[in-house]
Structure formats: structure tokens, C-alpha cells
Design an enzyme around this catalytic site. Structure first.
Site, PDB file in Angstrom:
ATOM      1  N   ASN A  45       0.886  -1.424  -0.139  1.00 37.32           N
ATOM      2  CA  ASN A  45      -0.142   0.005  -0.006  1.00 37.32           C
ATOM      3  C   ASN A  45       1.164   0.752   0.080  1.00 37.32           C
ATOM      4  O   ASN A  45       1.932   0.861   0.536  1.00 37.32           O
ATOM      5  CB  ASN A  45      -0.930  -0.003   0.963  1.00 37.32           C
ATOM      6  CG  ASN A  45      -0.800  -0.069   2.874  1.00 37.32           C
ATOM      7  OD1 ASN A  45       0.375  -0.975   2.841  1.00 37.32           O
ATOM      8  ND2 ASN A  45      -1.246   0.240   3.323  1.00 37.32           N
ATOM      9  N   GLU A  47       0.193   5.757   0.027  1.00 38.75           N
ATOM     10  CA  GLU A  47      -0.504   6.364   1.173  1.00 38.75           C
ATOM     11  C   GLU A  47      -0.343   7.253   0.649  1.00 38.75           C
ATOM     12  O   GLU A  47       0.363   7.626  -0.355  1.00 38.75           O
ATOM     13  CB  GLU A  47      -0.868   6.435   2.403  1.00 38.75           C
ATOM     14  CG  GLU A  47      -1.478   4.917   2.716  1.00 38.75           C
ATOM     15  CD  GLU A  47      -1.506   4.516   4.646  1.00 38.75           C
ATOM     16  OE1 GLU A  47      -1.091   5.543   5.369  1.00 38.75           O
ATOM     17  OE2 GLU A  47      -1.781   4.345   4.785  1.00 38.75           O
ATOM     18  N   CYS A  56      -3.998  -0.085  -2.304  1.00 35.84           N
ATOM     19  CA  CYS A  56      -3.781  -0.716  -1.424  1.00 35.84           C
ATOM     20  C   CYS A  56      -2.684  -1.272  -2.439  1.00 35.84           C
ATOM     21  O   CYS A  56      -2.680  -1.602  -3.077  1.00 35.84           O
ATOM     22  CB  CYS A  56      -5.258  -1.200  -1.616  1.00 35.84           C
ATOM     23  SG  CYS A  56      -6.851  -0.486  -0.954  1.00 35.84           S
ATOM     24  N   GLU A  58      -2.722  -4.890  -2.911  1.00 27.33           N
ATOM     25  CA  GLU A  58      -3.280  -5.559  -3.816  1.00 27.33           C
ATOM     26  C   GLU A  58      -3.418  -5.201  -5.214  1.00 27.33           C
ATOM     27  O   GLU A  58      -3.073  -5.828  -6.291  1.00 27.33           O
ATOM     28  CB  GLU A  58      -4.838  -6.106  -3.674  1.00 27.33           C
ATOM     29  CG  GLU A  58      -4.483  -7.213  -2.039  1.00 27.33           C
ATOM     30  CD  GLU A  58      -5.094  -6.317  -0.755  1.00 27.33           C
ATOM     31  OE1 GLU A  58      -4.590  -5.235  -1.151  1.00 27.33           O
ATOM     32  OE2 GLU A  58      -6.056  -6.751   0.036  1.00 27.33           O
ATOM     33  N   CYS A  94      -9.819  -5.363   0.578  1.00 27.10           N
ATOM     34  CA  CYS A  94     -11.109  -4.436   0.084  1.00 27.10           C
ATOM     35  C   CYS A  94     -11.426  -4.718  -0.677  1.00 27.10           C
ATOM     36  O   CYS A  94     -11.978  -5.330  -1.303  1.00 27.10           O
ATOM     37  CB  CYS A  94     -10.659  -2.674   0.982  1.00 27.10           C
ATOM     38  SG  CYS A  94     -10.041  -2.152  -1.031  1.00 27.10           S
ATOM     39  N   CYS A  97     -10.703  -3.954  -4.091  1.00 30.35           N
ATOM     40  CA  CYS A  97      -9.150  -4.807  -5.062  1.00 30.35           C
ATOM     41  C   CYS A  97      -9.918  -5.834  -4.922  1.00 30.35           C
ATOM     42  O   CYS A  97      -9.746  -6.716  -5.924  1.00 30.35           O
ATOM     43  CB  CYS A  97      -8.127  -4.475  -2.794  1.00 30.35           C
ATOM     44  SG  CYS A  97      -7.849  -3.567  -3.592  1.00 30.35           S
TER      45      CYS A  97
END
Ligand code: THU
Length: 139
Positions: A45, A47, A56, A58, A94, A97
Site C-alpha cells: 500500500n 498512501e 492498496c 493488492e 477491501c 481490490c
């Protein structure tokens, strides 16, 4: 997948996780995506101060693989938890993803959520995203 293959994929996710860029949440996630070409594509990830620009782990793994011309995948291992500490909980992917997985993977795509190389759960994509929307819904 054999236990050995699963362990290797989790190891790659845990290793990638140490490179997550998480100055805001301090929640570091690593993902290791196994292509049908037998290669592993990792992601973390990343940010952003504008939180919505965060990517993210993934999706980072998928987008990196697609950039390399790979579009068929077997499995992904995911590990997440507070930065600098071993994962204590499973980091389930999530919804966004899961939808990206749906774009490139079949129902039997394996999603491995891991705390360590020996402690993990495996789901197929259909379990995590049933009754899903995809390209076939449009055409
Ligand atoms: N995160 C992931 O990397 N993958 C997920 O599936 C869920 C959330 C990241 C995004 C953000 O950097 C941090 O975890 C906290 O939400």
C-alpha cells in the site's frame, strides 16, 4: 497449491510488506500475486496526504503485473498489520481490490490471507465476491 508454494507466496507478501509507504495509517500491507507464468508480482500500500489517492497493496500488485503484460493469475497472498510489527489479524481485501481481482481472475482464483507462513486462510474469489459485476455483465 502445495503447502510449500503457499509458504513461498506468503513469504513474498511479508517481505514486500516491509516496504509499504504508510505515514498516515501506519497499517502496512504486502501482497504477492502468482501469475500463470509462474512468476510472483508483489505490491504494497502506498498512501497519500490526499487520502483518496492511496493505493492498496493488492491493486499495486495487479497493476504492476498488468504493466508487465501478465493478465492471468492463480493466487494472491495478503498480509497486513501495524507497521513494524508482525500481523496479528487477517487482512481481508477491501471491496475495490476484490473487484479488481474479478477483472482478471476466475471464480477459482485463490485468495490467501496470512498472519505468517504457517497461519493462513484460503478463499476462492467467488466466496469473497459472490453475485459479482464484471465485463460479461456489460457485453
Ligand atoms: N489497505 C490495503 O492495502 N489493502 C486492503 O485491501 C485494505 C486496506 C490499506 C490502505 C491503507 O493504506 C491502509 O490499508 C489502511 O486502510
Amino acid at each position: 497449491m502445495s503447502k510449500e508454494q503457499i509458504g513461498k507466496l506468503i513469504h513474498a507478501a511479508l517481505d514486500a510488506r516491509s516496504r509499504a509507504y504508510v505515514p498516515y495509517s501506519h497499517y502496512a500491507v504486502g501482497a504477492a500475486l502468482l501469475g500463470r507464468d509462474g512468476k510472483v508480482y508483489t505490491g504494497v500500500n502506498v498512501e497519500n496526504a490526499s487520502y483518496g489517492a492511496t493505493n492498496c497493496a493488492e491493486r499495486s500488485a495487479f497493476f504492476g503485473a498488468v504493466e508487465k503484460g501478465v493478465r492471468e493469475f492463480e493466487a494472491i497472498a495478503i498480509a497486513g498489520g501495524m507497521e513494524g510489527k508482525a500481523p496479528v489479524e487477517y487482512a481481508y481485501p477491501c471491496g475495490i481490490c476484490r473487484q479488481v481481482m474479478k477483472e482478471f481472475c476466475g471464480k477459482d482464483f485463490q485468495v490467501i490471507v496470512a498472519k505468517s507462513e504457517n497461519e493462513y486462510q484460503i478463499f476462492d474469489l467467488n466466496e469473497l465476491l459472490p453475485h459479482s459485476f464484471g465485463g460479461g455483465s456489460i457485453c
